[in-house]
Structure formats: C-alpha cells, structure tokens
Design a protein around this motif. Structure first.
Motif, PDB file in Angstrom:
ATOM      1  N   UNK A  71       0.851  -1.107  -0.060  1.00 45.37           N
ATOM      2  CA  UNK A  71       0.050  -0.043   0.282  1.00 45.37           C
ATOM      3  C   UNK A  71       0.982   1.416   0.107  1.00 45.37           C
ATOM      4  N   UNK A  72       0.421   2.355  -0.795  1.00 41.00           N
ATOM      5  CA  UNK A  72       1.042   3.642  -0.341  1.00 41.00           C
ATOM      6  C   UNK A  72       0.015   4.770  -0.797  1.00 41.00           C
ATOM      7  N   UNK A  73       0.499   5.833  -0.119  1.00 37.69           N
ATOM      8  CA  UNK A  73      -0.244   6.977  -0.181  1.00 37.69           C
ATOM      9  C   UNK A  73       0.382   8.299  -0.632  1.00 37.69           C
ATOM     10  N   UNK A  74       0.300   9.018  -1.535  1.00 36.35           N
ATOM     11  CA  UNK A  74       0.723  10.141  -1.990  1.00 36.35           C
ATOM     12  C   UNK A  74       0.252  11.193  -1.268  1.00 36.35           C
ATOM     13  N   UNK A  75       1.457  12.510  -0.817  1.00 34.29           N
ATOM     14  CA  UNK A  75       1.290  13.757  -0.238  1.00 34.29           C
ATOM     15  C   UNK A  75       1.737  14.687  -1.544  1.00 34.29           C
ATOM     16  N   UNK A  76       1.207  15.415  -1.808  1.00 33.60           N
ATOM     17  CA  UNK A  76       1.766  16.190  -2.868  1.00 33.60           C
ATOM     18  C   UNK A  76       1.949  17.786  -2.417  1.00 33.60           C
ATOM     19  N   UNK A  77       3.093  18.177  -2.325  1.00 27.45           N
ATOM     20  CA  UNK A  77       3.419  19.718  -2.124  1.00 27.45           C
ATOM     21  C   UNK A  77       3.441  20.580  -2.881  1.00 27.45           C
TER      22      UNK A  77
END
Length: 225
Positions: A71-77
């Motif tokens: 599993x992965x989750x993206x946090x985009x700055x």
C-alpha cells in the motif's frame, strides 16, 4: 525505503518511500487501478508523476509486508495550476495547501483498513511539514475513498469535472481547527449531483455520510459559518 515503525495488527511495516522505490510504487499503482478497471473512478497516473513526487515534489508513505509493498499514499506539496484548489476552497495564495494525491492498496489486502491508515499517516506528515490545509479529490462513485476521507474529518466543498470530464468531489480539511462551525443540515443522495451542487452553492459542505437500506450512500450537508 525508510522504515517508520511496525503497524498495528497484521498491516506490516510503515515506510517512507524514496526514488529507489519508484518501480515498486508504479507496479502497485497499475495492479490496483487494473483491478478496479474504471478510470472514471480512479485516475491513472504516469510513472513520471511518481518520480516527480519522490524527487522532491512531495512524499509517499506506505506499508510493506514480507518485503513487498502492499500500500502507498501520496502527499503532494508542489501543486501545478490545474491542481491548485485554493480558489475553490476560498483560500489565499499565502495559505499553505497540500494534496492527498492518491493511494493504492494491493487488491489482496483490500478491506484491511490500510486506506484509513494512509490518510492518517499523511495528515501527520502534513502537520510535521507545517501545512495547514489539505485537500483530496474523489469520484462520487468511489465508495472505497471519499467515505474514509469524510470519516477522517474532510468535508466535501465542491463538485467539479476533472481528468477528462469525470466528476470529482473536492474534500478539504483545515488542520488547525476542530472543524467548521455548522448550522442547519440536510441529507442528500450521492447520486443527486444537482442538489449537492445547490447545497454547496448555498454555503453548505458534506460532513457526514450514511449507508441507505438500498445499498446507496447519502451525504449530510451543513452550512459552514
């Protein structure tokens, strides 16, 4: 891949991913989106997108089990103009905003609570980075996504057409408040996009959800003072 800590139960190890994990992230993305098979519900991303995030445009956290990414989750700055939701959310140019820019779970691990965990991990990551405002997009028909976001304190603030004309909720959370002051309220079927848009235009936001007897979902819209 940097290990964060063991996750509760059998969810594996929490990790923060690096450029060296690019191929594993992209393989998991293809496996998850392929299993759903509906691009109108989940936006297919390019390998370049993940490379930009891992190269400094954000961060990706995930879970590893038996040395495999599950599993992965993206946090985009770094938000390009098309992904800058400040105007939709009534925020100014100086307001720090980041995006929960997608998450994937290996199909064999669906239903284990990993999506919820990824939301909370990224909220914590945003706080550490000094981000006040977070947002996410989710198709109204994606019942694996937006209910978890609403349960995590996100509110539906807009409904737009994105990614080739597909409907998307814009969900927002202010990390420095306990939540907006609420007045009034009405339940609305998720299928009734027109009524939801009218409620949003009148100053309401979708803050809670429920499952109907027929298997459908309703959102509870309340005025935001």
């Amino acid at each position: 891949m940097i290990e964060i800590k063991d996750a509760p139960g059998t969810k594996g190890r929490q990790v923060r991913l690096s450029v060296s994990d690019l191929d594993a992230v992209y393989r998991l993305h293809l496996a998850a989106t392929g299993a759903v098979g509906r691009p109108e519900l989940i936006k297919p991303e390019s390998r370049d997108f993940f490379e930009r995030i891992l190269g400094g445009g954000g961060s990706i956290v995930g879970f590893v089990s038996d040395d495999a990414l599950i599993a992965y989750g993206v946090l985009q700055f770094d938000l390009p103009p098309a992904e800058d939701a400040r105007p939709l959310l009534g925020l100014g140019a100086g307001d720090r905003l980041a995006k929960l820019a997608g998450a994937s779970v290996l199909p064999e691990a669906w239903g284990g609570g990993l999506h919820d965990e990824l939301i909370h991990l990224r909220v914590d990551e945003a706080r550490r980075a000094g981000i006040r405002h977070l947002y996410a997009t989710s198709a109204p028909g994606n019942l694996r996504s937006w209910p978890n976001l609403v349960d995590a304190g996100f509110a539906v603030r807009a409904i737009v057409e994105k990614y080739g004309g597909h409907l998307r909720y814009i969900l927002h959370r202010d990390l420095e408040t306990a939540g907006p002051q609420e007045t009034g309220g009405a339940w609305c079927p998720v299928e009734d996009i027109g009524r939801q848009r009218a409620l949003i235009a009148a100053g309401s936001a979708g803050m809670r959800w429920r499952r109907r007897a027929d298997g459908g979902r309703d959102l509870f819209y309340r005025g935001v003072a």
